[in-house]
Design a protein around this motif. Structure first.
Motif, PDB file in Angstrom:
ATOM      1  N   LEU A 198      -6.795 -21.169   9.563  1.00  0.00           N
ATOM      2  CA  LEU A 198      -7.845 -20.202   9.903  1.00  0.00           C
ATOM      3  C   LEU A 198      -8.363 -19.496   8.651  1.00  0.00           C
ATOM      4  CD1 LEU A 198      -6.320 -18.683  13.161  1.00  0.00           C
ATOM      5  CD2 LEU A 198      -8.518 -19.855  13.002  1.00  0.00           C
ATOM      6  N   SER A 199      -7.478 -19.323   7.660  1.00  0.00           N
ATOM      7  CA  SER A 199      -7.939 -18.696   6.412  1.00  0.00           C
ATOM      8  C   SER A 199      -8.889 -19.636   5.683  1.00  0.00           C
ATOM      9  CB  SER A 199      -6.758 -18.379   5.480  1.00  0.00           C
ATOM     10  OG  SER A 199      -5.820 -17.623   6.152  1.00  0.00           O
ATOM     11  N   ALA A 200      -8.607 -20.935   5.773  1.00  0.00           N
ATOM     12  CA  ALA A 200      -9.452 -21.911   5.069  1.00  0.00           C
ATOM     13  C   ALA A 200     -10.778 -22.126   5.800  1.00  0.00           C
ATOM     14  CB  ALA A 200      -8.710 -23.238   4.951  1.00  0.00           C
ATOM     15  N   PHE A 201     -10.748 -22.094   7.119  1.00  0.00           N
ATOM     16  CA  PHE A 201     -11.950 -22.439   7.898  1.00  0.00           C
ATOM     17  C   PHE A 201     -11.849 -21.714   9.245  1.00  0.00           C
ATOM     18  CE2 PHE A 201     -14.852 -25.628   9.986  1.00  0.00           C
ATOM     19  CZ  PHE A 201     -15.858 -25.641   9.026  1.00  0.00           C
ATOM     20  N   GLY A 202     -12.181 -20.440   9.226  1.00  0.00           N
ATOM     21  CA  GLY A 202     -12.073 -19.614  10.432  1.00  0.00           C
ATOM     22  C   GLY A 202     -13.381 -19.569  11.208  1.00  0.00           C
ATOM     23  N   PRO A 203     -13.474 -18.669  12.164  1.00  0.00           N
ATOM     24  CA  PRO A 203     -14.683 -18.596  12.998  1.00  0.00           C
ATOM     25  C   PRO A 203     -15.975 -18.420  12.196  1.00  0.00           C
ATOM     26  CG  PRO A 203     -12.961 -17.201  13.901  1.00  0.00           C
ATOM     27  CD  PRO A 203     -12.427 -17.734  12.627  1.00  0.00           C
ATOM     28  N   GLU A 204     -15.909 -17.590  11.123  1.00  0.00           N
ATOM     29  CA  GLU A 204     -17.137 -17.382  10.324  1.00  0.00           C
ATOM     30  C   GLU A 204     -17.561 -18.687   9.668  1.00  0.00           C
ATOM     31  OE1 GLU A 204     -18.960 -14.767  10.246  1.00  0.00           O
ATOM     32  OE2 GLU A 204     -17.615 -13.479  11.403  1.00  0.00           O
ATOM     33  N   SER A 205     -16.595 -19.465   9.176  1.00  0.00           N
ATOM     34  CA  SER A 205     -16.923 -20.747   8.531  1.00  0.00           C
ATOM     35  C   SER A 205     -17.510 -21.715   9.553  1.00  0.00           C
ATOM     36  CB  SER A 205     -15.688 -21.396   7.918  1.00  0.00           C
ATOM     37  OG  SER A 205     -15.041 -20.517   7.066  1.00  0.00           O
ATOM     38  N   VAL A 206     -16.948 -21.687  10.777  1.00  0.00           N
ATOM     39  CA  VAL A 206     -17.460 -22.589  11.816  1.00  0.00           C
ATOM     40  C   VAL A 206     -18.923 -22.244  12.118  1.00  0.00           C
ATOM     41  CG1 VAL A 206     -17.253 -23.189  14.277  1.00  0.00           C
ATOM     42  CG2 VAL A 206     -15.214 -23.087  12.840  1.00  0.00           C
ATOM     43  N   ILE A 207     -19.185 -20.949  12.246  1.00  0.00           N
ATOM     44  CA  ILE A 207     -20.556 -20.514  12.538  1.00  0.00           C
ATOM     45  C   ILE A 207     -21.486 -20.946  11.402  1.00  0.00           C
ATOM     46  CG2 ILE A 207     -22.033 -18.458  12.789  1.00  0.00           C
ATOM     47  CD1 ILE A 207     -19.606 -17.144  14.262  1.00  0.00           C
ATOM     48  N   ARG A 208     -21.035 -20.700  10.162  1.00  0.00           N
ATOM     49  CA  ARG A 208     -21.875 -21.067   9.003  1.00  0.00           C
ATOM     50  C   ARG A 208     -22.098 -22.569   8.958  1.00  0.00           C
ATOM     51  NH1 ARG A 208     -18.831 -19.511   4.631  1.00  0.00           N
ATOM     52  NH2 ARG A 208     -18.199 -17.674   5.749  1.00  0.00           N
TER      53      ARG A 208
END
Ligand SMILES: Cc1cc2nc3c(=O)[nH]c(=O)nc-3n(C[C@H](O)[C@H](O)[C@H](O)COP(=O)(O)OP(=O)(O)OC[C@H]3O[C@@H](n4cnc5c(N)ncnc54)[C@H](O)[C@@H]3O)c2cc1C
Length: 409
Positions: A75-85
């Protein structure tokens, strides 16, 4: 020289893994048994795809039932914000509900599949559809329906066992086991329950929008509780609140318990407030039939059943209802209990609980602790999220981390 990474399974985890490995310089081959990628993903969120939840970053949140802690590095590498982006930069506008649930603005899961597929293709991933992996040898050779490959790293992202018609048939679990991995016992999660009360079939299709459900052991101990909607089915109960405790029911039944599920259709009132409201309403209704007066609170068919179960004649008027009858019907309306005798099972469950033991996988890389060339991503792992976008987030996060790690020279 770039690493050769072979990804098995083009679900959300495998597609993210393939894209991530390619972004980090690997030469990537993605093999998918089905005729098209993301068949389960297309069904998610009733076709709307609840792709993550802003709360998913909080691994300790109630969003993860099993092994949420394992997800911290992913989650630190690819969390919700990364998914949205990621989705926004791949042409999928995002909408976020007040609850924190994230959806494509188009409300079309198919758009999410297309975006992932295009992203990985644009990074040069070689993707083969209708090529199923049959086995992985301890030497690292991958045997498929048509040939043998010798990659440097393999990412197993074959999903769990639920909805096998979408391709999640469990072959990946067998492959992991054949390579020495332990598989935690598999249970259906997010699954409807079957009850012994045959009368529920007369109510099939009726919903109660906001109830509080409790799953109880024979000795009265509460095993699980949840608040949300309820749906009567031809042989039991479903709807968001019931789905959330379906896995607890499956586990209790497996352990030899005989759990009951009790429904409070009025979670907003205390028992005293509820009593006051119903009694006030019955008093005001005078010569109206009780069944009509009570249908202001619950669907008529359910009221009829509850009255008949308590031996109260269907046509009795409110004025005729005696004190004893009033005292029996009140708790019966407030606490409706069912005997749980089964669930619809793993094939009908939305999520598979159990899978590859996370004790044997390094959370910092998603790499096997037993087999150096092997990585895992998605629902094949023993990680279980609740409804709300948590399972897809786990698939995206572990997919990203497995891809990145497998690509490292
Ligand atoms: C009806 C439904 C609704 C859901 N809604 C949501 C939701 O809104 N939000 C949410 O977070 N979660 C939801 N989920 C759960 C979510 O879909 C899964 O957790 C997620 O799809 C798991 O992703 P995955 O990539 O690990 O596995 P999968 O999506 O199962 O993909 C695995 C892929 O691997 C392929 N495969 C399997 N074996 C082989 C093999 N031997 N060789 C080659 N390919 C193979 C399969 O064909 C499949 O394409 C829902 C599930 C269902 C069933």
């Amino acid at each position: 020289m770039s690493k050769k990474v072979l990804v098995v399974g083009a679900g959300p985890a495998g597609m993210t893994a393939a894209w991530s490995a390619a972004c980090h310089g690997a030469e990537v081959l993605l093999l998918e048994a089905g005729t098209r990628p993301g068949r389960k993903l297309e069904l998610t969120g009733n076709g709307r795809c609840n792709l993550t939840n802003l709360d998913a970053f909080n691994y300790d949140s109630p969003g993860y039932r099993r092994n949420g802690k394992f997800l911290i590095p992913a989650l630190s590498a690819f969390g919700p914000e990364s998914v949205i982006r990621f989705f926004e930069s791949n042409g999928v506008a995002i909408s976020i509900e007040d609850s924190g649930r994230v959806y494509p603005e188009s409300q079309r899961a198919a758009d999410v599949v297309t975006a992932l597929w295009r992203a990985l293709r644009s990074k040069g991933v070689d993707a083969h559809l209708e090529e199923s992996v049959k086995a992985v040898r301890p030497t690292g050779e991958v045997i498929t329906t048509s040939r043998t490959y010798r990659p440097d790293s393999i990412i197993l992202a074959t999903g769990g066992l639920s909805y096998p018609q979408t391709g999640s048939t469990g072959t990946g679990l067998h492959i992991a086991q054949s390579l020495g991995h332990n598989i935690e016992p598999v249970y259906p999660s997010m699954v409807p329950v079957i009850v012994s009360e045959r009368w529920v079939k007369d109510l099939a299709g009726i919903t109660l929008p906001d109830v509080f459900v409790r799953l109880l052991r024979e000795d009265g101990k509460t095993l699980a509780r949840w608040r949300g909607g309820l749906l009567f089915t031809h042989n039991g109960l479903s709807g968001p609140a019931v789905l959330e405790i379906g896995e607890d029911a499956a586990r209790a039944l497996y352990e030899g318990n005989s759990p009951s599920l009790c429904v409070n259709p009025f979670p907003e009132y205390t028992p005293a407030e509820f009593r006051q409201r119903v009694l006030g309403s019955l008093k005001r209704a005078g010569r109206r039939k009780v069944r009509h007066a009570l249908s202001a609170f619950l669907p008529r068919a359910l009221v009829d059943h509850l009255l008949s179960a308590e031996g109260i004649p269907p046509d009795v008027t409110c004025a005729q209802l005696n004190r004893q009858q009033r005292e029996t019907i009140l708790p019966a309306l407030h606490n409706i209990c069912f005997q749980v005798i089964g669930t619809l099972g793993i094939r009908s469950a939305m999520v598979t609980s159990g899978g590859v033991s996370v004790k044997e996988v390094d959370p910092r890389t998603c790499r096997s602790r037993l087999v150096p060339f092997l990585y895992f991503a998605g629902e094949i792992l023993d990680i279980t999220g609740r409804s709300g976008g948590y399972n897809l987030q786990a698939a995206f996060s572990t997919g990203y981390l497995a891809g990145l790690s497998a690509a490292r020279p």
